[in-house]
Write an enzyme that holds these catalytic residues in place. Structure first.
Site, PDB file in Angstrom:
ATOM      1  N   GLU A 173      -1.013  -4.143   2.542  1.00 36.88           N
ATOM      2  CA  GLU A 173       0.444  -3.923   2.387  1.00 36.88           C
ATOM      3  C   GLU A 173       1.213  -5.232   2.141  1.00 36.88           C
ATOM      4  OE1 GLU A 173       1.975  -1.535   5.596  1.00 36.88           O
ATOM      5  OE2 GLU A 173       0.866   0.230   4.964  1.00 36.88           O
ATOM      6  N   GLU A 292      -4.590   4.698   3.464  1.00 38.22           N
ATOM      7  CA  GLU A 292      -3.815   5.099   4.639  1.00 38.22           C
ATOM      8  C   GLU A 292      -3.013   6.337   4.269  1.00 38.22           C
ATOM      9  OE1 GLU A 292      -1.475   2.365   6.971  1.00 38.22           O
ATOM     10  OE2 GLU A 292      -2.778   0.665   6.453  1.00 38.22           O
TER      11      GLU A 292
END
Length: 513
Positions: A173, A292
């Site tokens: 991320e 995710e």
């Protein structure tokens, strides 16, 4: 009663079912590791401290690959802290989750757990506070047979044979301002390219996942993917996607349609990756790693037990309770539709990891010194992992629709399907998003010569409960699967009726094609 018709044809397939689609995620966050998969002294723990009750549930769930050790945690993690004699490992402050990391559990312990769980390892490297050198050194430590300083250090630390980890994430991320070492797309793309190149010089056989957007709502979404792939196309095999969904303000209709957003997210990233491919005149195709995804009640947790609150209290704890969401029937139906979406896109989504495995927004819950149990969202994952085999079928669904505030008119019935030529079985997975009405489903089976219904199950609201029913330590089996009565074949047509708010599956035997 609402109605839906599904058409499946033996000649119209999407591609093989990727086994890595049924992945999970273990992060050093909250109680996922400590008192989750690892708890020395627990009544079921083995000599290594691995909880056997959690291992058993992991096997039952059918997990194929596990991403480790983060997540936000990895962007401030020095992998060297988690190797060597446990008594000599340093205690560190983890800024990502405002906790104290003891490092009692590290790379060797995770590899041992993964082997016992019979899952593939998906290892993430720190591209937040570290970079090229640490990444290539970790690959050498993990994968080189011996005869070098780092590989011999692994051997001295008790692992004579290399770990042979094939799947590696280049950071986590990195588009997020919350991330330690947050970078622009250009900054990250250049770093990921060089780290990936260096890692491949150590072990050319590894596969690499570059960071895509941490959600499709990020202001840089789309442009981030394009820029990162322009830098990393030569080393990347996959680009990542992350998405979490929750019911907001009682809008169950939109929440139940979350897979519409997932479909759009996947298709948008595919389009961007293919545009970069065309621009570069490349032959290689970049696939997707949805590493995710889950239901996560982030809004409800604000001001509750998130790290910002812990930090405000000035408390640094070891493995505190963080985001231990309790999942209900509605959540399980949404998870079932998200799995349908991933399976429908299995030609491009080659990897997917539900976040996380235990305790932290997880299908499995455990208590320190106590039991482990299945949450409601455990069941769709377990059954799809078990029965989605062979080829993904192109499921053409014509359904009655309902109105949503976020997505407009959405199909009431959501489906996916597979065909396994080896066993002669068709698996149909279907959700009824309707809160009040049953859904009558007719499935036209072309080219299969079906002979009978082998099994059929459904997850729905338990008798005497409502859609918020969940499983707890004291009522671990309140929400589960029951027989789906009435599934039948009439020639080449399979029919069944789904109760309101439900996710189910039907297994059909076929003689030949």
């Amino acid at each position: 009663m609402t109605r839906a018709t599904v058409t499946l044809d033996r000649d119209f397939t999407v591609g093989p079912v990727p086994r890595r689609l049924f992945g999970s995620f273990v992060e050093h966050m909250g109680r996922c590791v400590y008192t989750g998969i690892y708890e020395p002294g627990h009544p079921t723990a083995d000599e290594n401290g691995y909880r056997q009750d959690v291992l058993d549930l992991t096997a039952e769930m059918g997990v194929s690959v596990v991403r480790y050790p983060g997540g936000n945690f990895v962007s401030g993690y020095d992998w060297e802290d988690g190797v060597g004699p446990a008594a000599s490992r340093p205690r560190r402050l983890d800024g990502a989750w405002h906790t104290v990391e003891t490092n009692a559990f590290g790379l060797h312990e995770f590899v041992g757990w993964a082997r016992k769980a019979d899952v593939e390892i998906m290892e993430a490297v720190n591209l937040g506070t570290r970079g090229v050198d640490a990444a290539r050194q970790l690959v050498e430590y993990a994968n080189h047979p011996g005869g070098t300083g780092l590989s011999d250090l692994r051997r001295a630390n008790g692992a004579e044979e290399p770990f042979d980890i094939k799947l590696w994430c280049l950071g986590n991320e990195m588009d997020g301002p919350w991330q330690i070492g947050h970078k622009t797309a250009d900054e990250y793309g250049r770093l990921a390219q060089e780290a990936g190149k260096a890692m491949r010089l150590v072990d050319p056989s590894i596969e690499l996942v570059v960071c895509g957007s941490s959600s499709s709502s990020m202001p840089t979404f789309g442009e981030w993917e394009r820029t990162v792939l322009e830098h990393t196309y030569d080393v990347a095999d996959y680009i990542s996607l992350h998405a979490y969904y929750e019911e907001k303000d009682g809008d169950a209709a939109s929440f139940l349609a979350s897979a519409v957003d997932m479909d759009h997210f996947i298709e948008s990233v595919v389009a961007t990756a293919d545009a970069v491919r065309a621009q570069r005149k490349a032959t290689k195709r970049i696939n997707l790693s949805f590493d995710e995804w889950n239901v996560w009640y982030q809004s409800a947790r604000e001001g509750d037990d998130m790290p910002a609150t812990i930090e405000a209290k000035g408390v640094w704890q070891e493995h505190p309770r963080i985001i231990e969401d309790e999942y209900n029937v509605t959540d399980a139906v949404v998870v079932g539709t998200l799995l349908n979406s991933l399976l429908r896109h299995g030609d491009r989504v080659a990897i997917a990891n539900q976040a996380q495995l235990v305790n932290v927004i997880a299908p499995i819950r455990s208590e320190e010194g106590g039991p482990a149990w299945r949450q409601s969202i455990f069941w769709p994952f377990a059954r799809m992992s078990q029965f989605a085999r062979g080829e993904i079928l192109s499921a053409r669904t014509s359904s009655d629709t309902y109105e949503t505030a976020r997505f407009g008119d959405v199909d009431v019935v959501d489906t996916s399907a597979t065909w396994d030529a080896e066993t002669g079985r068709i698996a149909v997975f279907a959700a009824n998003r309707g809160l009040d009405e049953e859904a009558s489903v007719a499935v036209n089976l072309h080219g299969f010569a079906p002979t009978g219904v082998a099994q059929a199950e459904v997850l729905t609201i338990p008798e005497g409960a409502d859609r918020f029913a969940s499983n707890t330590e004291d009522a671990a089996d309140r929400v589960g699967l029951a027989a789906l009565d009435g599934a039948a074949l009439d020639g080449d047509v399979l029919t069944f009726t789904l109760p309101p708010l439900s996710w189910g599956w039907v297994l059909v035997e076929a003689s030949a094609c």
